[in-house]
Design a protein around this motif. Structure first.
Motif, PDB file in Angstrom:
ATOM      1  N   ALA A 338       0.854  -1.189   0.000  1.00 56.96           N
ATOM      2  CA  ALA A 338       0.000   0.000   0.000  1.00 56.96           C
ATOM      3  C   ALA A 338       0.890   1.240   0.000  1.00 56.96           C
ATOM      4  CB  ALA A 338      -0.887  -0.004   1.239  1.00 56.96           C
ATOM      5  N   PRO A 339       0.552   2.310  -0.655  1.00 54.36           N
ATOM      6  CA  PRO A 339      -0.718   2.566  -1.320  1.00 54.36           C
ATOM      7  C   PRO A 339      -0.775   2.096  -2.783  1.00 54.36           C
ATOM      8  CG  PRO A 339       0.601   4.554  -1.331  1.00 54.36           C
ATOM      9  CD  PRO A 339       1.436   3.492  -0.661  1.00 54.36           C
ATOM     10  N   HIS A 340       0.175   1.275  -3.185  1.00 57.51           N
ATOM     11  CA  HIS A 340       0.145   0.821  -4.574  1.00 57.51           C
ATOM     12  C   HIS A 340       0.209  -0.690  -4.665  1.00 57.51           C
ATOM     13  CE1 HIS A 340       0.443   4.957  -5.760  1.00 57.51           C
ATOM     14  NE2 HIS A 340       1.556   5.113  -5.080  1.00 57.51           N
ATOM     15  N   PRO A 341      -0.709  -1.404  -4.048  1.00 55.24           N
ATOM     16  CA  PRO A 341      -0.687  -2.856  -4.208  1.00 55.24           C
ATOM     17  C   PRO A 341      -0.972  -3.201  -5.662  1.00 55.24           C
ATOM     18  CG  PRO A 341      -2.700  -2.168  -3.091  1.00 55.24           C
ATOM     19  CD  PRO A 341      -1.867  -0.940  -3.277  1.00 55.24           C
ATOM     20  N   ALA A 342      -0.325  -4.259  -6.151  1.00 53.96           N
ATOM     21  CA  ALA A 342      -0.503  -4.621  -7.563  1.00 53.96           C
ATOM     22  C   ALA A 342      -1.934  -5.082  -7.812  1.00 53.96           C
ATOM     23  CB  ALA A 342       0.471  -5.732  -7.918  1.00 53.96           C
ATOM     24  N   LEU A 343      -2.415  -4.812  -9.016  1.00 58.13           N
ATOM     25  CA  LEU A 343      -3.733  -5.336  -9.391  1.00 58.13           C
ATOM     26  C   LEU A 343      -3.643  -6.856  -9.407  1.00 58.13           C
ATOM     27  CD1 LEU A 343      -4.671  -2.909 -12.289  1.00 58.13           C
ATOM     28  CD2 LEU A 343      -5.623  -2.954  -9.978  1.00 58.13           C
ATOM     29  N   ARG A 344      -4.743  -7.513  -9.112  1.00 53.98           N
ATOM     30  CA  ARG A 344      -4.751  -8.986  -9.078  1.00 53.98           C
ATOM     31  C   ARG A 344      -4.708  -9.538 -10.501  1.00 53.98           C
ATOM     32  NH1 ARG A 344      -2.552 -10.675  -5.936  1.00 53.98           N
ATOM     33  NH2 ARG A 344      -1.694  -8.612  -5.971  1.00 53.98           N
ATOM     34  N   PRO A 345      -3.785 -10.456 -10.732  1.00 58.43           N
ATOM     35  CA  PRO A 345      -3.764 -11.108 -12.047  1.00 58.43           C
ATOM     36  C   PRO A 345      -4.941 -12.062 -12.191  1.00 58.43           C
ATOM     37  CG  PRO A 345      -2.099 -12.056 -10.586  1.00 58.43           C
ATOM     38  CD  PRO A 345      -2.738 -10.927  -9.824  1.00 58.43           C
ATOM     39  N   ARG A 644     -10.547  -3.980 -15.094  1.00 63.02           N
ATOM     40  CA  ARG A 644     -10.041  -4.525 -13.819  1.00 63.02           C
ATOM     41  C   ARG A 644      -9.679  -3.436 -12.830  1.00 63.02           C
ATOM     42  NH1 ARG A 644      -5.346  -8.806 -14.279  1.00 63.02           N
ATOM     43  NH2 ARG A 644      -4.643  -7.594 -16.050  1.00 63.02           N
ATOM     44  N   GLU A 645      -9.033  -2.398 -13.301  1.00 63.35           N
ATOM     45  CA  GLU A 645      -8.600  -1.369 -12.358  1.00 63.35           C
ATOM     46  C   GLU A 645      -9.807  -0.684 -11.714  1.00 63.35           C
ATOM     47  OE1 GLU A 645      -5.375   0.984 -13.580  1.00 63.35           O
ATOM     48  OE2 GLU A 645      -5.435   2.175 -11.733  1.00 63.35           O
ATOM     49  N   THR A 646     -10.837  -0.488 -12.511  1.00 60.64           N
ATOM     50  CA  THR A 646     -12.048   0.159 -11.973  1.00 60.64           C
ATOM     51  C   THR A 646     -12.697  -0.733 -10.914  1.00 60.64           C
ATOM     52  OG1 THR A 646     -12.374   1.265 -14.077  1.00 60.64           O
ATOM     53  CG2 THR A 646     -14.305   1.078 -12.646  1.00 60.64           C
ATOM     54  N   VAL A 647     -12.776  -2.042 -11.202  1.00 64.68           N
ATOM     55  CA  VAL A 647     -13.403  -2.965 -10.251  1.00 64.68           C
ATOM     56  C   VAL A 647     -12.561  -3.093  -8.986  1.00 64.68           C
ATOM     57  CG1 VAL A 647     -14.031  -5.391  -9.893  1.00 64.68           C
ATOM     58  CG2 VAL A 647     -14.634  -4.257 -12.032  1.00 64.68           C
TER      59      VAL A 647
END
Ligand code: GLA
Length: 755
Positions: A338-345, A644-647
């Protein structure tokens, strides 16, 4: 403590805490939900002896009263700086039955004097004394943090109350550190992190989450009446039966986007307790921390015990706003990185396809098929180790099964990597099957009371992680596993709760320390493992959603909400889950139909849309798929990647809840920058020619233009291709959704600039 951010991360990365304070100030601006970009402010007025915490939309005020108690004065909507509070004065008691200590709302109160309300702290001393009365000693303000030291009126028992406030959400993190400066040991029988006092009143409603295996996260609500409501786990772990989260609003408010909500969550993955009490003077107190059931922490002189963190916040944006604040807080402050955790693959998991029957050729075949539809991470689940052919044997033997993988895991992992995917592996490190090499070697390593039965669940026992040797073994075994092979991800499972929680190797008075030491060691292992293998990601799973809380989320990148993968049931589970937790960590697999859960048949498109509301995965047996299935999956995974980023990071609005037998449900996600909006809509079954309810979107800029496209499903013919935010929010959208188990998804892209 100068910052609310993940301290452990600060320690691992050796970044001084103040850097996080700067990071907080630089965080992206909040969007469209009343969260002001702001700094936190903590002030102490030495004339009135009042502390005041302000951040975002929240103000929290307490003062030192004439008895040196820390008296709660206000917690709620942000007040203008010009508003002043008079010095705290304890409230009068009620006749001879309720002394002032009960009628005066306090931030932290020990069991002593005539205290009848829920205490935060209760101690038994070696001489038999059990009276403890805490008084203010000193305090320190450090950036966004405040610590207040209290001490007993005569004994050298010190308690440091710690507060940290998040500038962006106004969420306050509280905990207490209890220190023994006496000359002998004492036993702490109850230790809470904090008490939160609501504005006095008797018109409150509580929302909380209940569940069980395969039916997690049901939203419950009830009025808070005089008396006490206890949410808890006595299971040694978080548990699915209650989740350590609450939200309180005014009874009868049916507007999910407006109205005061006080909400909170405990960061603890062991036995926990949240007690909500409306006392004799209509004061609602919310206290929480370690569960006091069977608790007894022996604290030696010179030692201290730190309670779990108890986080709480306030919003006037209804229950929807409360969820969004928590989601934001989790992403920006709780999760690793955090504050930049990777998006889930997009993930594939073998469990529902192959069960324990895993081998190199079969997994390679699945991996090829998974890669062909756009999967980004391939996870081999249970069955790869020891003599693990059923759930009767093998747990504890974390070496590769030579019959199933004669060449080790290397060739499979290389294959997965060559297909452009990362590789993940299932483990359940805290457990052992009696039929295992580990148990035969170390039968004394499990939780047990000597001479008493050792109850097995799923044929397994719980290793006593509180023991230093067990902790060391778990850490070195996992470290070895991650060092031997290029493993990118661990699914860390935990498939039973505690029973017979004895720890015979320590003196009887110390045995109950297991409730704390086990969990601290669990966190410690996760933390050390992450430090040694910084690129490895970890999922928290416990037979589904049995270990989901803000404690474990500090060390894990995602969680598994439920073994129930039926896409319709999941609408309910996911709805409850997102009351407290961000869709950004909510793994959701598309599995086979008809489903093992209830034999329900659902289209692949429906199953995808259900899972796409969180972090998408696939758990189906791809060997049974038709070419059309592959084409549908490929198309939908590609679509998912574009939203994905929005969700995963956006603002969630529940347009129609799948609660109380609703025939429909719909969710909307608005990206943080406001440029993309995604809508998912589900229909259980059409009846009597009623059309699908019109969807009125939320959280858009009224004057901006948005271009609509149907990702899946159809909108009614007269729907404009582009219209203002005001149109979509007030005119709404009609969907052509008819039949049984139908689903649709829409996107709206904001045209540049407002018009
Ligand atoms: C638990 C998990 C499942 C699967 C099995 C394997 O039930 O929740 O997803 O990993 O264990 O035994």
């Amino acid at each position: 403590m100068s910052s609310i951010r993940n301290d452990s991360a600060a320690r691992c990365l050796r970044i001084p805490a103040f850097v996080f304070a700067i990071a907080i100030l630089c965080a992206p601006a909040a969007h469209a939900q009343g969260v002001q970009r702001s700094t936190a402010h903590i002030a102490y007025d030495s004339t009135t002896r009042i502390f005041r915490l302000d951040a975002a939309d929240t103000t929290c005020v307490f003062g030192i009263n004439e008895h040196q108690e820390i008296q709660s004065l206000y917690w709620g909507a942000r007040l203008p700086d010009s508003d002043r509070f008079a010095a705290a004065h304890s409230r009068p008691g009620l006749a001879s039955f309720d002394p002032p200590v009960d009628t005066t709302p306090q931030e932290y109160v020990a069991w002593g004097g005539g205290l009848y309300v829920e205490p935060d702290l209760k101690i038994t001393f070696p001489d038999g004394n059990r009276d403890l009365v805490l008084q203010y000693v000193s305090h320190r303000i450090n950036g966004n943090g405040l610590s207040i030291v209290m001490k007993d009126i005569s004994l050298d028992v010190y308690v440091e109350l710690q507060y940290a406030i998040d500038p962006e959400t106004g969420i306050i993190r509280r905990s207490a550190q209890i220190e023994n400066r006496t000359s002998g040991p004492f036993t702490i029988e109850q230790a809470f992190a904090a008490t939160w006092n609501l504005p006095r009143g008797n018109d409150y409603r509580l929302r909380y989450l209940t569940g069980r295996w395969a039916a997690e996260d049901t939203v419950q609500q009830q009025r808070i009446e005089p008396g006490k409501i206890v949410l808890e786990s006595r299971r040694g772990t978080t548990g699915a039966q209650n989740n350590p989260w609450f939200a309180v609003d005014r009874d009868g408010n049916s507007d999910p986007e407006h109205g005061s909500v006080w909400f909170g969550a405990l960061g603890w993955s062991g036995s926990w307790e949240i007690a909500l009490e409306q006392n004799q003077v209509q004061q609602v107190r919310i206290s929480g921390g370690f569960n006091s059931f069977d608790f007894g922490y022996l604290l030696a002189p010179g030692q201290s015990l730190e309670t779990p963190y108890f986080y709480a916040g306030y919003t006037d944006q209804g229950i929807g706003g409360a969820s969004r604040l928590l989601h934001r807080f989790e992403i920006d402050f709780i999760l690793p990185h955090a504050p930049h955790p990777a998006l889930r693959p997009v993930l594939y998991n073998s469990w529902e396809a192959t069960g324990f029957d895993v081998n190199e050729a079969g997994q390679m075949q699945l991996a090829e098929k998974a890669a062909s539809i756009g999967v980004e991470r391939f996870v081999m689940d249970d069955g790869w180790f020891g003599e693990r052919n059923t759930d009767h044997a093998g747990l504890g033997d974390w070496f590769v099964n030579p019959q199933k993988f004669p060449r080790g895991l290397g060739p499979l992992i290389d294959k997965v990597h060559s297909l452009g995917m990362s590789f993940g592996l299932w483990v359940e490190p805290e457990m052992v099957n009696p039929d295992s090499e580990l148990y035969r070697k170390h039968p004394d390593w499990v939780l047990n009371f000597p001479g008493r039965p050792r109850s097995e669940e799923r044929n397994q026992l719980v290793l006593n992680l509180a023991r230093p040797d067990v902790r060391a073994w778990v850490l070195s075994t996992l470290d070895q596993l991650l060092s031997d092979d290029k493993i990118d991800f661990l699914k860390w499972d935990y498939n039973r709760n505690w029973s017979e929680p004895g720890w015979p190797q320590v003196p009887p008075g110390q045995e109950k320390n297991v409730y704390v030491d086990f969990i601290r060691n669990y966190y410690g292992i996760l933390q050390e493992l992450r430090a040694k293998h910084p690129n490895v990601e970890i999922e928290s799973c416990s037979g589904g959603g049995g270990r989901v809380d803000l404690g474990v989320m500090r060390y894990t990148d995602e969680v598994w909400p439920s073994d129930n993968t039926d896409a319709y049931d999941r609408l309910h589970i996911q709805n409850g889950f997102t009351y407290a937790y961000t869709p950004g960590v909510m793994m959701a697999w598309v599995t086979d139909s008809p489903t093992w859960v209830n034999n329900r048949t659902l289209s692949l498109q429906y199953r995808f849309l259900s899972s796409m509301q969180g972090s998408l995965g696939v758990g189906a047996n791809l060997n049974k798929w038709t070419p059309e299935d592959f084409a549908t999956a490929k198309r939908m995974i590609e679509q998912y990647k574009s939203i994905r980023e929005t969700v995963q990071r956006g603002l969630l609005y529940r347009l129609i809840e799948p609660a109380n037998g609703s025939e429909q449900s719909a969710t909307e996600y608005v990206s943080r920058d406001g440029k993309q909006t995604v809508v998912f809509a589900f229909l259980h079954s059409s009846t009597e020619l009623y059309p699908y309810p019109r969807l009125f979107l939320r959280g858009l800029e009224p004057n901006a233009q948005y271009r609509l496209s149907a990702m899946d499903g159809k909108v009614s013919g007269d729907t404009p291709a582009e219209a203002s935010g005001a149109w979509w929010m007030h005119h709404g959208i009609d969907l052509d959704l008819i039949g049984d188990f139908q689903a649709a998804a829409l996107t709206l892209e904001r045209s540049t600039g407002d018009r």
